[in-house]
Each structure stands twice: as C-alpha cells, then as structure tokens.
Design a protein around this motif. Structure first.
Motif, PDB file in Angstrom:
ATOM      1  N   VAL A 308       0.834  -1.202   0.000  1.00  0.00           N
ATOM      2  CA  VAL A 308       0.000   0.000   0.000  1.00  0.00           C
ATOM      3  C   VAL A 308       0.870   1.253   0.000  1.00  0.00           C
ATOM      4  N   VAL A 309       1.907   1.274   0.840  1.00  0.00           N
ATOM      5  CA  VAL A 309       2.789   2.439   0.921  1.00  0.00           C
ATOM      6  C   VAL A 309       3.552   2.626  -0.383  1.00  0.00           C
ATOM      7  N   SER A 310       4.046   1.541  -0.962  1.00  0.00           N
ATOM      8  CA  SER A 310       4.769   1.633  -2.227  1.00  0.00           C
ATOM      9  C   SER A 310       3.852   2.127  -3.342  1.00  0.00           C
ATOM     10  N   LEU A 311       2.606   1.665  -3.343  1.00  0.00           N
ATOM     11  CA  LEU A 311       1.645   2.160  -4.331  1.00  0.00           C
ATOM     12  C   LEU A 311       1.387   3.646  -4.124  1.00  0.00           C
ATOM     13  N   PHE A 312       1.458   4.090  -2.885  1.00  0.00           N
ATOM     14  CA  PHE A 312       1.175   5.494  -2.574  1.00  0.00           C
ATOM     15  C   PHE A 312       2.233   6.398  -3.206  1.00  0.00           C
TER      16      PHE A 312
END
Length: 349
Positions: A308-312
């Motif tokens: 999720v953080v990497s996608l952010f």
C-alpha cells in the motif's frame, strides 16, 4: 563438498610429503565452483511477483482504479511539463524545477505499473533477473532524485520569499541546471551502489517476491546469505538520504513562514501561502510514505502494508502532484486555458 575435500586430502603429490596444499587447492576450487553455481542460478531464474491484487477481493475494480490513476497521472504530468516548456510566462526557476518534478513523476509509475498490469492481464507473475534489476535501479534513481529535487525546490521558495531582490542572481539558469544535475546524479549514484550490492547476494531460496515490483527490502528477504550488515547500512543510508533533505526543507520553510507572517500586504501573504502550501503538500505526501518504507524497521510493517505504501509513492503521489500545482496555481491555469483556446480555434478553422 565434505566428501570431495576428504578425497582431495588423501591424494598425495609426488615429492610432497604433506598433502595439505593440494587439499586446500581442491577445497578452494570446489568452493568457488559452488559460489559460481549459486550466482548463475540467481541470474538464470526468474522472480515471482505476488502482485498487488492478490490481497483484495474485487480484483477487476481495483485494477481499473489503478489503471485510471496511472492514465490520469501520466496525462497530468505530461500536460504540466508541456505547458512549462511552451509557455514563456512559465520560464522561471520555480517552473523549471516543477517541470523536472513532472518528468520524474512520469517515470515513477512507468517503472512499475505497466509490468504489474501486464502480469494481471496475462495471468502471469514472473519477472526476469534483468527486469528485476532494472526496476530496482530506475525506481531508486527516480525516488532519490525526486527527494533531492523537492529539497532544492524549498530553497527556491526560501530565496523567492526571503530574498526577492536577489532572486534573479541566486537562482540564475546556471544554478538551476546545477540543482537539476545534482538531483539526477544523486539518484543514479545511490541506485548504482544499492542495486549492485543487492544483486551481489545469492538468491537460492524462494523466488517469490512478496511485492508487486522489485524493491530492495523485499528482495533482501529472499537471499540465502546473511544480509543483516547490509540491511543495517541500508537503514543508516536511508536515514541520511531522507533526513538531510527533510532538514533543508524544514529550515527553508521555517524562514519562509516567518517572512510571510511579517508581510504587510494581504495579497502577498495569500500568494506566498498558496505557492508554498502546494509544495509542502507534495513534500508531505512523498516523504511520509518514504519514511515509513525506509526508516521504519521491517519488523514493524507487513508485506501488505509495504504494498500500500509503495503504491502510494509510486502512483498516488505522482498522480496528485500535477493536480495540486495546477488547481492551486493561477499561472498554470491561465497557461492551460490559453492552450485549450488555441486548440479550439484551430479545430473551428
């Protein structure tokens, strides 16, 4: 390997009473052969990406949302870069740096999203060793370059607000080119070092990367060698890479805030707050995700949270950046209206 060493130890060369030198020779050859075999196995085998959609229910809806954001971000950054390049009123140091930010935000999702979408549509999940290396290198290059560029953009705002009379001299074209060159050089240097060290480790265990693209922390978990020392060095370098720009940004905007509060003109305060708040929003979105990913130890967040953080920071932030700058910047809005009006006149003709 132990049996081969014992056989080698029992062999005696003529005119040599002690068989140990030949034993050591055979042991070293076998050890080097084993290491070469592990390295060849690492380079020959493909990695398996878990994918972004394996932890969710409505895969097709989420995939459509990601594709829509990818298209929006790519189109928005391309338009913003085109406006800055073509409109002479936007040929200033601030917009020159903003154009470089748009260029980096174009590259960020291009490194990861097309491969993820191709795997989803084809029903596969593999990526070659070379493709994985390329993803790590380009993603790290763009990420570090953008972090350095955002800190230099804060210096630009500091000079514009606190030293407006010296702005043309302090932010002359040579300085702007030096800033951009420094950001790109920093990204390439850090990416070259960390990618080469990461790929130096043997990967003879599971080939399944619990991530939707190849990233250094996720890949180190698959190594069959001891990576604790390098992980510690990676955390220390991550702190330096992130904290130095954040310190420069905090110092610059503390001076900017003080100068803005001392302004007598309400219009000048509003314009300064609008410009600086846009940049602070972008900085917060980018560095918030980066700090969580690279400064918080891996034991404190799960692979799902990493996804999720990497996608952010690889998709959501590059998509929001042009919207933040264009919606809150009147000069960009005027340039966009000008281009659209020209296109409408040409279509009527």
């Amino acid at each position: 390997m132990i049996k081969q060493w014992r056989l080698a130890y029992e062999i005696k060369l003529p005119h040599h009473r002690d068989p140990l030198p030949k034993a050591l020779f055979f042991w070293q050859v076998n050890d080097v052969t084993w290491r070469m075999g592990v390295a060849n196995q690492s380079m020959a085998s493909d990695f398996i990406l878990v994918g972004l959609f394996s932890h969710s229910g409505p895969h097709l809806v989420l995939f459509s949302l990601v594709c829509a954001m990818f298209t929006t971000g790519l189109l928005g950054n391309t338009i913003l870069f085109f406006l800055i390049w073509t409109d002479t009123r936007l040929h200033s140091p601030m917009y020159f740096l903003l154009g470089q930010l748009s260029l980096l935000d174009i590259g960020f999702p291009l490194v990861t999203i097309p491969k993820m979408a191709a795997n989803f549509l084809q029903g596969g999940s593999s990526i070659s060793f070379g493709g994985c290396a390329a993803q790590m290198f380009f993603l790290m290059s763009v990420g570090v370059s953008e972090g350095v560029l955002l800190s230099l953009m804060s210096y630009d705002r500091y000079v514009a607000v606190c030293h407006p009379l010296h702005y043309a001299m302090l932010m002359r074209p040579q300085v702007c080119l030096l800033m951009v060159g420094t950001s790109w050089f920093s990204g390439v240097l850090v990416a070259s070092i960390q990618t080469s060290i990461t790929l130096h480790f043997p990967y003879c265990a599971s080939r399944t990367v619990d991530h939707f693209f190849c990233e250094v922390p996720a890949l180190l978990k698959l190594s069959c060698a001891d990576t604790s020392t390098y992980e510690l060095a990676l955390s220390v370098s991550g702190v330096l890479i992130l904290l130095l720009p954040i310190s420069l940004i905090a110092t610059s905007y503390s001076h900017v805030l003080g100068a803005v509060l001392r302004m007598r003109s309400a219009e000048a305060r509003r314009k300064a707050f609008t410009t600086c708040s846009s940049h602070i929003t972008v900085v917060g979105l980018f560095y918030g995700a980066a700090v969580f990913m690279y400064m918080v130890p891996g034991t404190y967040h799960s692979p799902q949270q990493d996804n999720v953080v990497s996608l952010f920071y690889s998709l959501i932030t590059p998509t929001l950046n042009p919207l933040i700058y264009s919606l809150r910047n009147r000069e960009v809005q005027v340039a966009l209206v000008k281009v659209l009006s020209r296109a409408g006149v040409r279509s009527k003709r």
